[in-house]
Design a protein around this motif. Structure first.
Motif, PDB file in Angstrom:
ATOM      1  N   SER A 145       0.757  -1.213  -0.067  1.00 60.23           N
ATOM      2  CA  SER A 145      -0.122   0.133  -0.144  1.00 60.23           C
ATOM      3  C   SER A 145       0.713   1.118  -0.096  1.00 60.23           C
ATOM      4  N   ILE A 146       0.453   2.304  -0.326  1.00 61.53           N
ATOM      5  CA  ILE A 146       1.124   3.416  -0.506  1.00 61.53           C
ATOM      6  C   ILE A 146       0.074   4.664  -0.009  1.00 61.53           C
ATOM      7  N   ARG A 147       0.797   5.665   0.748  1.00 67.16           N
ATOM      8  CA  ARG A 147       0.127   6.899   1.357  1.00 67.16           C
ATOM      9  C   ARG A 147       1.308   8.032   1.159  1.00 67.16           C
ATOM     10  N   TYR A 148       0.942   9.073   1.199  1.00 65.52           N
ATOM     11  CA  TYR A 148       1.466  10.334   1.173  1.00 65.52           C
ATOM     12  C   TYR A 148       1.580  11.279   2.339  1.00 65.52           C
ATOM     13  N   ASP A 149       2.901  11.777   2.908  1.00 63.88           N
ATOM     14  CA  ASP A 149       2.896  12.654   3.832  1.00 63.88           C
ATOM     15  C   ASP A 149       2.465  14.001   3.399  1.00 63.88           C
TER      16      ASP A 149
ATOM     17  N   SER B 226       5.419   3.708   2.463  1.00 61.89           N
ATOM     18  CA  SER B 226       4.817   2.239   1.925  1.00 61.89           C
ATOM     19  C   SER B 226       5.166   1.243   2.965  1.00 61.89           C
ATOM     20  N   ASP B 227       4.557  -0.089   3.112  1.00 61.88           N
ATOM     21  CA  ASP B 227       4.742  -1.062   3.768  1.00 61.88           C
ATOM     22  C   ASP B 227       5.905  -2.026   3.286  1.00 61.88           C
TER      23      ASP B 227
ATOM     24  N   PRO C   5       1.868  -0.809   8.751  1.00 66.54           N
ATOM     25  CA  PRO C   5       1.156  -0.089   7.716  1.00 66.54           C
ATOM     26  C   PRO C   5       1.318   1.451   7.738  1.00 66.54           C
ATOM     27  N   PRO C   6       1.514   1.929   6.554  1.00 60.90           N
ATOM     28  CA  PRO C   6       1.750   3.377   6.381  1.00 60.90           C
ATOM     29  C   PRO C   6       0.620   4.287   6.614  1.00 60.90           C
ATOM     30  N   THR C   7       0.812   5.390   7.371  1.00 61.35           N
ATOM     31  CA  THR C   7      -0.047   6.286   7.773  1.00 61.35           C
ATOM     32  C   THR C   7       0.093   7.438   6.587  1.00 61.35           C
ATOM     33  N   GLY C   8      -1.124   8.492   6.462  1.00 67.68           N
ATOM     34  CA  GLY C   8      -1.082   9.452   5.646  1.00 67.68           C
ATOM     35  C   GLY C   8      -2.107   9.334   4.646  1.00 67.68           C
TER      36      GLY C   8
END
Length: 258
Positions: A74-78, A134-135, A204-207
């Motif tokens: 999974s992908i998240r953005y700061d 990302s994780d 798991p990534p946060t954002g």
């Protein structure tokens, strides 16, 4: 190694990203034509930096990122770092334009401005990549990273040269097409430096998700672009007179020899 997909939406994202890069470059070149008239020069420099740095570079980068995926991760953005990357893009273009315009530096100003702008564009790109969480464990091939920075410096120097010398509608469109290719080439070269692998101990990534974060930002800068386009359409510039005025001013710094 996990599989990276740069085109998860097919050719849609690279095509739209290129169109935005071309549009931003075209608007930036037209803004610089206004700046050469000497009327509200500082304002047009800022407008050119927003057009080229914001739309032509930053929006292009993150539209292309909408098509980026890591299969199985999974992908998240700061958010703050993503916003910082936008400010970097516009700031370094503004700085580079200002340096290249300094007649007291002569041709050296173009290369100094190009080096600063190109390095800044590279910093924007990798700041944007750092904002991506990302994780999966993410790494980079340093040789390809270096190549992407070299491409950015060469492309930035060429772009600054265009802002100083391109005249006429057809020449401006041609220059913007070339600038769009250069920006896109730098982006995908930099992205090809990335490699990912599974990581057992990463949380798991946060954002914010890509669509959640990037869509309003891209729409916002695109609206600024539309407003700038409308403003350009409501003003006129006589480039021939502007060039004559510029040449007479340049003679003060670069007297001809008999």
């Amino acid at each position: 190694m996990l599989e990276i997909d740069h085109f998860s939406h097919g050719l849609l994202t690279p095509a739209v990203a290129y169109v935005m890069s071309f549009t931003g470059s075209l608007l930036g070149l037209r803004c610089m034509a206004r700046a050469r008239t000497g009327t509200a020069r500082d304002g047009w420099l800022i407008a050119a930096a927003v057009a080229i740095g914001g739309t032509g570079i930053w929006v292009m980068h993150f539209i292309a990122m909408l098509g980026f995926a890591i299969n199985g991760a999974s992908i998240r953005y700061d958010v703050p770092i993503t916003l910082l990357s936008a400010l970097i893009a516009m700031g370094v273009v503004w700085l580079g334009l200002g340096i290249a315009q300094q007649r007291t530096l002569g041709p050296l100003g173009l290369f100094i401005g190009g080096a600063i702008t190109g390095a800044g564009v590279g910093a924007m790109h990798y700041a944007g990549m750092y904002a991506m969480k990302s994780d999966a464990a993410i790494g980079y091939d340093l040789w390809i990273v270096a190549l992407s920075i070299v491409i950015a410096v060469v492309a930035a120097t060429a772009a600054l040269w265009f802002t100083l010398h391109v005249r006429g509608t057809l020449a401006t469109i041609g220059a913007a097409l070339v600038m769009g290719v250069a920006v896109s080439g730098m982006h995908y070269t930099g992205m090809s430096a990335m490699h990912v692998r599974e990581a057992q101990h990463l949380h798991p990534p946060t954002g914010a998700g890509a669509m959640q974060l990037l869509t309003p930002l891209i729409v916002g800068i695109s609206l600024v672009t539309v407003l700038l386009l409308l403003h350009l359409g409501s003003t006129d510039v006589n480039e021939e007179n502007a060039d004559t005025s510029r040449a007479s001013r340049s003679a003060t710094y670069w007297p001809t020899r008999d």
